[in-house]
Design an enzyme around this catalytic site. Structure first.
Site, mmCIF file in Angstrom:
data_model
loop_
_atom_site.group_PDB
_atom_site.id
_atom_site.type_symbol
_atom_site.label_atom_id
_atom_site.label_comp_id
_atom_site.label_asym_id
_atom_site.label_seq_id
_atom_site.Cartn_x
_atom_site.Cartn_y
_atom_site.Cartn_z
ATOM 1 N N ASP A 65 -53.143 40.137 -20.216
ATOM 2 C CA ASP A 65 -54.369 39.844 -21.136
ATOM 3 C C ASP A 65 -55.522 39.094 -20.284
ATOM 4 O OD1 ASP A 65 -53.046 37.294 -20.335
ATOM 5 O OD2 ASP A 65 -53.329 36.463 -22.096
ATOM 6 N N ASP A 91 -56.517 36.192 -19.275
ATOM 7 C CA ASP A 91 -56.078 35.131 -18.326
ATOM 8 C C ASP A 91 -55.014 35.412 -17.567
ATOM 9 O OD1 ASP A 91 -54.601 34.439 -20.220
ATOM 10 O OD2 ASP A 91 -54.463 32.289 -19.890
ATOM 11 N N GLU A 134 -41.342 34.126 -24.862
ATOM 12 C CA GLU A 134 -42.035 33.902 -25.992
ATOM 13 C C GLU A 134 -42.132 35.393 -26.574
ATOM 14 O OE1 GLU A 134 -44.567 30.240 -26.865
ATOM 15 O OE2 GLU A 134 -45.301 31.282 -25.053
ATOM 16 N N GLU A 135 -42.142 35.406 -27.853
ATOM 17 C CA GLU A 135 -42.463 36.845 -28.787
ATOM 18 C C GLU A 135 -43.999 37.118 -28.369
ATOM 19 O OE1 GLU A 135 -44.872 36.183 -31.050
ATOM 20 O OE2 GLU A 135 -44.792 34.169 -30.875
ATOM 21 N N SER A 136 -44.768 36.118 -28.221
ATOM 22 C CA SER A 136 -46.323 36.299 -28.222
ATOM 23 C C SER A 136 -46.490 37.086 -26.945
ATOM 24 C CB SER A 136 -46.778 35.130 -28.324
ATOM 25 O OG SER A 136 -46.685 34.114 -27.334
ATOM 26 N N LYS A 178 -46.617 31.023 -18.142
ATOM 27 C CA LYS A 178 -46.052 32.450 -18.390
ATOM 28 C C LYS A 178 -46.823 33.340 -17.350
ATOM 29 C CE LYS A 178 -48.577 33.246 -22.576
ATOM 30 N NZ LYS A 178 -49.071 31.908 -23.170
ATOM 31 N N ASP A 231 -51.806 35.815 -18.207
ATOM 32 C CA ASP A 231 -50.278 35.096 -18.449
ATOM 33 C C ASP A 231 -49.606 36.084 -19.393
ATOM 34 O OD1 ASP A 231 -51.684 34.489 -20.685
ATOM 35 O OD2 ASP A 231 -51.403 32.102 -20.397
ATOM 36 N N THR A 286 -43.364 26.706 -30.444
ATOM 37 C CA THR A 286 -44.363 27.652 -29.592
ATOM 38 C C THR A 286 -45.302 26.837 -28.877
ATOM 39 O OG1 THR A 286 -44.144 29.323 -31.597
ATOM 40 C CG2 THR A 286 -46.290 29.384 -30.251
ATOM 41 N N ARG A 292 -48.838 33.697 -39.251
ATOM 42 C CA ARG A 292 -47.906 34.403 -38.485
ATOM 43 C C ARG A 292 -46.558 34.662 -39.367
ATOM 44 N NH1 ARG A 292 -50.856 35.520 -34.088
ATOM 45 N NH2 ARG A 292 -51.590 33.953 -32.799
ATOM 46 N N THR A 318 -52.741 25.142 -29.592
ATOM 47 C CA THR A 318 -51.118 25.541 -28.710
ATOM 48 C C THR A 318 -51.520 25.506 -27.239
ATOM 49 O OG1 THR A 318 -50.777 26.901 -30.705
ATOM 50 C CG2 THR A 318 -49.547 27.346 -28.829
ATOM 51 N N HIS A 324 -56.222 35.466 -24.654
ATOM 52 C CA HIS A 324 -56.258 36.889 -25.246
ATOM 53 C C HIS A 324 -57.401 36.977 -26.164
ATOM 54 C CE1 HIS A 324 -54.014 33.977 -27.568
ATOM 55 N NE2 HIS A 324 -54.112 34.747 -28.701
#
Ligand code: G16
Length: 547
Positions: A281, A283, A367-369, A380, A285, A348, A500, A20, A116
């Site tokens: 997190d 890094d 995003e939901e993440s 992000k 983002d 995603t 997920r 991803t 993360h």
């Protein structure tokens, strides 16, 4: 001064396929001789025209960051780059790297991070390439890199001692200049240009407003110290866990209610005197926003940011459009509809927002993440989201939980949760998805766990800007009332597979907005179990993480 380029023979490693967000593997995999070198050479071989150009380089400071940076500096010199901008100490958060690439019009950048995922000698490491727009390379590029890794027979480097990255400086490796830059300055300046820092500073100075930012011992610490406590004058101690550690203090730097439980507990404790909490997190983002005894779901956060854009200096003139990843709740769509804005639904992965942002079709994405961002960079951005929230609170004079409840009253509530089954056997994950896909044609019109299924498909996306097509991006099951269950396998894990399951239900009635999330979603959980046979295929009765 030239330095002799040496060519070291190598042979391909299996499995160097970016997921991803870049290539993520265990440190033990990355630290094998030639593993990192092969992948970096494959990136350089896939590029063209880099001679004499500028590369940005930095990472989240996790274990192996320091070794990898030196290797890449030598290889960048051998590849003919003219300059490398590297963060002091090898540090650059992901959004800061994007900002630096854009500001200095670099050719591209290499970001070292597994986001993360946990770090340390037994943890994860990662690497990805970002293009000159500051955003992650698209699938066409990453596929080409993967192809190259499968036939690579050598890598090129130069012999030179390690560069001292401990202070701002300029040194040469052969003809290539290494500029060691302040990792915070360009990014902080950019954020200051977007928000009303005076109003945020006034909010942070109020005796009745106390904030805590949890940097989770990850890269955001120096950024949060400099911006929140430095430029905005928040009291010392506002930032906790603010020193980046190679193993993140043995923690899991993922800002969700499970891994940032201390922050959530502190905000739930009326005696703490805290009014607002946030975390980021590994890094930098991702973000989590926490009110008093109230965790803001990332999907709601995105919708609230969009609905309140008029309060933010950089976005007051209007948003070109908004975008969300497919599994993210449709709360954003409701805002877009009410405000007459275009709303895009992408697969995603932040890389899919890049074309929309570049083409001026979208201004805000999320995003939901736990990722939200805008066209200020092409990643992000955790601290950006926190400042956006602070700016909203400063102007509205309300706390985060009140802003969200008010949002629900206006737009209805998209009750939302994600259930993760981590580290399941890869074969079990693949089988579950394959059987679901087989069942798809029979699902529409059928009844399952007492619920009627209206439609079901495997999400596919055609990029409206460049026409590229991405298929098999997640199985969606949709009900008559707008409820959804989505299934996909994570593309960022390094051990086995992570399933997920995304659950969403729309509740319009304000009297039912306070219903506990898991209670509201229980019928959909039963549907998910029945339709996907999660327990019997994975052997798991309950998810590992509910967020
Ligand atoms: C990356 C991507 C995100 C994606 C997330 C989760 O985030 O940039 O776009 O939503 O992974 O992906 P998955 O569900 O495949 O694990 P990060 O923060 O890990 O770079």
């Amino acid at each position: 001064m030239t330095t002799k380029v040496i060519t070291i023979p190598s042979t391909p490693f299996a499995g160097q396929k970016p997921g991803t967000s870049g290539l993520r593997k265990k440190v033990s995999v990355f630290s094998q001789p030639r593993y990192l070198e092969n992948f970096v050479q494959a990136i350089f071989d896939t590029l063209s025209g880099q001679e004499g150009q500028t590369l940005v380089l930095g990472g989240d400071g996790r274990y192996y960051n320091d070794v990898a940076i030196q290797t890449i500096l030598r290889m960048a010199a051998a590849a003919g780059f003219g300059r490398v901008l590297v963060g002091r100490g090898g540090i650059l958060s992901t959004p800061a790297a994007s900002a630096v690439i854009r500001k200095w019009r670099a050719f591209g950048g290499i970001i070292l991070s597994a986001s993360h995922n946990p770090g340390g000698p037994d943890g994860d490491f990662g690497i990805k390439y970002n293009l000159g727009n500051g955003g992650p390379a698209n699938e066409g590029f990453t596929d080409a890199v993967y192809l190259r890794t499968q036939s690579i027979d050598a890598y090129r480097t130069v012999e030179t001692p390690d560069v001292d990255l401990g202070r701002i400086d300029e040194v040469n490796i052969g003809d290539m200049c290494v500029s060691i830059i302040d990792p915070v300055a360009d990014y902080a300046e950019l954020l200051e240009s977007l928000f009303d820092f005076d109003r945020i500073a006034a909010l942070l100075a109020r005796p009745d407003f106390r904030m805590r930012f949890d940097a989770m011992h990850a890269v955001t610490g120096p950024y949060a110290h400099a911006i929140l406590e430095g430029r905005l004058g928040a009291p010392a101690g506002t930032v906790v866990n603010g020193t980046p550690l190679p193993d993140f203090g043995d923690g899991h730097p993922d800002p969700n209610p499970v891994y940032a439980a201390d922050l959530v507990a502190a905000l739930a404790d009326a005696g703490s005197g805290l009014s607002f909490g946030a975390a980021s997190d590994g890094d930098g983002d991702r973000n989590m926003i926490v009110g008093r005894d109230f965790v803001v779901s990332p999907s709601d956060s995105l919708a609230v940011l969009a609905a309140n854009h008029a309060l933010i200096p950089a976005y007051a003139a209007g948003l070109a459009g908004v975008a969300r990843s497919m599994p993210t709740s449709c709360a954003l769509d409701r805002v877009a509809e009410a405000l007459g804005m275009a709303c895009y639904e992408t697969p995603t992965g932040w890389k899919y927002f890049g074309t929309l942002l570049d083409a001026g079709k979208a201004t805000l994405c999320g995003e939901e993440s736990a990722g939200t961002g805008s066209n200020h960079v092409r990643e992000k951005d955790g601290l950006w989201a926190v400042l956006y929230w602070l700016n909203i609170l400063a102007v509205r004079g309300e706390l985060a939980e009140d802003v969200v409840r008010d949002h629900w009253r206006r737009f209805g509530r998209n009750v939302y949760s994600r259930h993760d089954y981590e580290g399941i056997a890869t074969a079990a994950g693949d089988r579950l998805m394959a059987e679901l896909r087989d069942r798809l044609p029979r699902l529409p019109g059928s009844e399952c766990a007492g619920l009627r299924i209206k439609a079901a498909d495997d999400f596919a996306y055609t990029d409206p800007v460049d026409g590229s097509r991405s298929e098999r991006q997640g199985v969606r099951i949709m009900l008559d009332d707008g409820s959804r269950v989505v299934f996909r396998l994570s593309g960022t894990g390094t051990e086995g597979a992570t399933l997920r399951v995304y659950l969403e239900r729309y509740v319009a009635d304000p009297d039912r907005h306070e219903v506990p999330t898991q209670e509201a979603l229980a019928p959909l959980v039963r549907l998910a179990e029945t339709v996907a046979q999660i327990a019997s295929i994975t052997g798991r009765q309950t998810p590992d993480v509910i967020s």
